[in-house]
Write a protein that holds these residues in place. Structure first.
Motif, PDB file in Angstrom:
ATOM      1  N   LEU A 137      -5.210   9.194   2.489  1.00 40.39           N
ATOM      2  CA  LEU A 137      -4.569   9.122   1.176  1.00 40.39           C
ATOM      3  C   LEU A 137      -3.352  10.025   1.148  1.00 40.39           C
ATOM      4  O   LEU A 137      -3.443  11.209   1.451  1.00 40.39           O
ATOM      5  N   PHE A 142      -6.801  -0.122  -1.149  1.00 43.39           N
ATOM      6  CA  PHE A 142      -7.632   1.076  -1.058  1.00 43.39           C
ATOM      7  C   PHE A 142      -8.060   1.315   0.376  1.00 43.39           C
ATOM      8  O   PHE A 142      -8.023   2.430   0.883  1.00 43.39           O
ATOM      9  N   VAL A 161      -4.982   8.350  -8.034  1.00 43.17           N
ATOM     10  CA  VAL A 161      -5.155   7.023  -7.452  1.00 43.17           C
ATOM     11  C   VAL A 161      -4.801   6.025  -8.544  1.00 43.17           C
ATOM     12  O   VAL A 161      -5.427   6.011  -9.596  1.00 43.17           O
ATOM     13  N   SER A 216       0.791  -1.232   0.000  1.00 39.95           N
ATOM     14  CA  SER A 216       0.000   0.000   0.000  1.00 39.95           C
ATOM     15  C   SER A 216       0.822   1.280   0.000  1.00 39.95           C
ATOM     16  O   SER A 216       0.330   2.313  -0.448  1.00 39.95           O
ATOM     17  N   LEU A 222     -13.736   5.763  -5.591  1.00 41.58           N
ATOM     18  CA  LEU A 222     -13.377   4.658  -4.700  1.00 41.58           C
ATOM     19  C   LEU A 222     -14.586   4.126  -3.949  1.00 41.58           C
ATOM     20  O   LEU A 222     -14.787   2.916  -3.829  1.00 41.58           O
ATOM     21  N   PHE A 270      -5.220   2.968 -10.082  1.00 39.19           N
ATOM     22  CA  PHE A 270      -6.088   1.794 -10.056  1.00 39.19           C
ATOM     23  C   PHE A 270      -5.388   0.557 -10.610  1.00 39.19           C
ATOM     24  O   PHE A 270      -5.910  -0.538 -10.519  1.00 39.19           O
ATOM     25  N   HIS A 320     -11.598  11.414  -6.667  1.00 42.84           N
ATOM     26  CA  HIS A 320     -11.135  10.044  -6.493  1.00 42.84           C
ATOM     27  C   HIS A 320     -11.886   9.340  -5.369  1.00 42.84           C
ATOM     28  O   HIS A 320     -12.151   8.153  -5.443  1.00 42.84           O
TER      29      HIS A 320
END
Lengths: 288, 326
Positions: free
Chosen positions: A233, A225, A34, A21, B118, A36, B114
């Motif tokens: 984040l 996530f 982000v 992570s 998510l 993905f 985002h």
């Protein structure tokens, strides 16, 4: 006693989640993207280690370095060729660039390797250390060791080197960093490559106890996530703490719930945190 | 890029388009071709549902498949267990999708960018996990078959693909009409304001949350209806085919390639990509099932780099260029 064992397993697994992570959170911190496709980079790392084992009898824990190097290079190329052009554009581009990459990589692996579940046979695969009443699985322990070493190295890199400090500066405020003479484009490239490389390394490290198949990344992306959102984040230390927590929650929950529902609990945690504290349990987004 | 109102031609062009969509079966295409056309129409409807929120308002959802799955599962369960006609089942599915949209939106619309993407992904996965887990009710991962009755308009089942196509085409026209109407309504302006700048929109007096919710619910209903017809058409659904993240991505892909900010973009994208996908899947004969999806992924990557607003924007650019030269 089962609870103690579950706690220990949870911490061991959580260490690996941390490794998986931190790359994701690092990339978000520096680029506000982000990734993905992070799960797919993990999958590539697993296949690299798998091929290294089948072709050259390399232990996955050794090919982890190879996986890191190869994916670091791939990450640099992807950042320069694909990510950079969309960075200035809309949110939709940010999201669907890496979503598209993830689809392409996942199915590329499917076309190349087929859908089979593959595993390697290491000598230490089924061995475990007994620590009082608790058993420590050796593959988990080794993976945890790698994760700890890499996290420490990353911490030193971010706090003690000039480039690491530049990276934190960009994460804090990219305009100010530019004004102070930081080469922001290069920092972003290295951050993205580092994210990919760390995912690849993590993939290799978990191969001794995990199956590899084209969609394996999806299992981990869910957890990634959750971890990065829990930790805030962009917050590397937060991600490490959150990873241990998620590992423990997941492992303990298997004592009470059917395994099918294991991820449901993780998702619930994820949704709860997102809706109550979007900045993460430890607060402050954007603190590398 | 400023997006203008409905656009794409005058009344004549529209009438021609409607006739072309309805009259397609008159071309005497093969049953297989009509199957592909039906799939195209259904995916176009579902993608239109995504566009209302994802394209018009830039609230990028990665969970639109949930609505498709709800449409398919509700009508199929009602039909298989209690013999309820899918016409009513579809309405029930749409109603449930609307309720679920309100609930999900209530959670997800607190977040932006985002974070929104998510959370929609997570919520969609939660729905899939529950459906897979509750095997006695939903058939779990093995899926559900639609009881075969063959050729009954009342039970929405036909022997020939062209009959399904007519149903799908009518649904498509309704979806396009709604999407085009929304683009011209005050709601359309509000959504575009949210697209440009959510905070500015709120300051200008737009009820941002209400606008998003309306678009989300309308889109959920469209996508759920497409899901019901899809289930009847294919005769079988499982979580992978109607509730998965890849399906959510696929729906967004059609809209993005065609032009997510226009009412006709999702149709353009689906009309281009669904036949292409079918063609490739049939020609490679299962050899490497991944190739089509690899291509989808690469198209998505290329599109967001070259023109995130899709073919629609490329066309507009060329048209504007031609006008400037004249």
């Amino acid at each position: 006693m089962a609870l103690l064992q579950a706690l220990v397993n949870g911490v061991l697994v959580g260490g690996v989640y941390a490794l998986v992570s931190v790359g994701l959170t690092l990339v978000f911190g520096v680029m506000e993207i982000v990734n993905f496709a992070q799960g797919e980079f993990l999958m590539l790392g697993m296949y690299i280690a798998y091929l290294g084992f089948v072709g050259f009898h390399l232990d996955p824990l050794v090919s982890a370095l190879l996986a890191f190097g190869l994916l670091f290079g791939l990450g640099m190329a992807i950042e320069a060729g694909l990510v950079r052009p969309v960075l200035k554009g809309s949110q939709l581009g940010h999201i669907f660039l890496t979503v598209g990459l993830s689809v392409a990589l996942q199915n590329g692996a499917l076309a190349l390797f087929g859908g089979d579940f593959r595993a390697v046979q290491t000598p230490y695969q089924v061995s475990a250390l007994a620590l009082g009443p608790v058993r420590l699985s050796v593959p988990y322990l080794l993976a945890f060791g790698w994760a700890g070493a890499v996290s420490a190295a990353l911490h030193l890199f971010l706090t003690r080197t000039g480039f690491g400090r530049a990276m934190r500066a960009v994460a804090a405020n990219s305009t100010a960093a530019t004004l102070c003479g930081v080469n922001v484009a290069r920092v972003r490239m290295v951050a993205f490559a580092l994210g990919c490389g760390l995912a690849g390394l993590a993939g290799a490290v978990i191969l001794p106890y995990a199956y590899v198949f084209p969609t394996v990344g999806f299992q981990y992306i869910v957890i990634m996530f959750t971890v990065v959102v829990l930790g805030g984040l962009g917050n590397v230390n937060g991600a490490i703490a959150a990873a241990l927590l998620v590992g423990v929650v997941q492992s303990v929950s298997t004592l009470f719930f059917p395994t099918v529902l294991e991820n449901l609990l993780v998702f619930t945690l994820f949704v709860l945190v997102l809706s109550i504290r979007p900045a993460g349990l430890l607060g402050r987004a954007h603190a590398l | 890029m400023r997006s203008e109102g409905p656009g794409l031609g005058g009344a004549g062009a529209l009438a021609a388009g409607v006739l072309a969509i309805l009259g397609l079966p008159l071309l005497g295409l093969s049953d297989y071709a009509m199957r592909v056309a039906t799939l195209t129409a259904l995916y176009a409807v579902a993608a239109t549902g995504w566009t209302l929120i994802g394209g018009f308002a830039n609230q990028v959802s990665l969970g639109q498949a949930t609505m498709f799955g709800i449409g398919g599962y509700v009508s199929t369960l009602l039909f298989a267990r209690w013999g309820v006609t899918p016409w009513l089942g579809g309405a029930a599915g749409a109603a449930l999708a609307a309720l679920v949209a309100i609930a999900l939106g209530g959670v997800a619309f607190r977040l932006r960018g985002h974070y929104f993407a998510l959370i929609t992904l997570a919520l969609a996965e939660m729905v899939r996990i529950v459906v897979e887990y509750d095997q006695p009710l939903t058939g779990g991962a093995q899926g559900l078959s639609v009881p075969l009755v063959r050729n009954s308009l009342v039970l929405l089942q036909f022997a020939r693909a062209r009959d399904y196509y007519e149903i799908a085409a009518l649904l498509l026209l309704a979806a396009l009409a709604l999407s085009r109407a929304i683009a011209g309504w005050p709601l359309g302006y509000e959504l575009r304001a949210v697209y440009d700048d959510e905070i500015a929109a709120a300051l200008a007096g737009v009820n941002v949350r209400r606008a998003k919710m309306r678009a989300f619910v309308a889109g959920a209903i469209l996508t759920a209806l497409a899901g019901t017809v899809y289930a009847q058409f294919t005769g079988f659904i499982d979580p992978d085919s109607v509730l998965s993240i890849p399906l959510s991505i696929q729906l967004a892909l059609y809209a993005i390639v065609g032009g997510a900010r226009t009412w006709w973009g999702p149709l353009a994208g689906a009309a281009l990509l669904v036949p292409l996908g079918e063609l490739m899947t049939s020609s490679e004969a299962g050899a490497g099932a991944g190739i089509t999806k690899v291509l989808y992924g690469l198209i998505l990557v290329a599109m967001v780099i070259v023109e995130p607003d899709g073919l629609a924007a490329l066309l507009n650019r060329r048209r504007r260029g031609a006008r400037a030269q004249a």
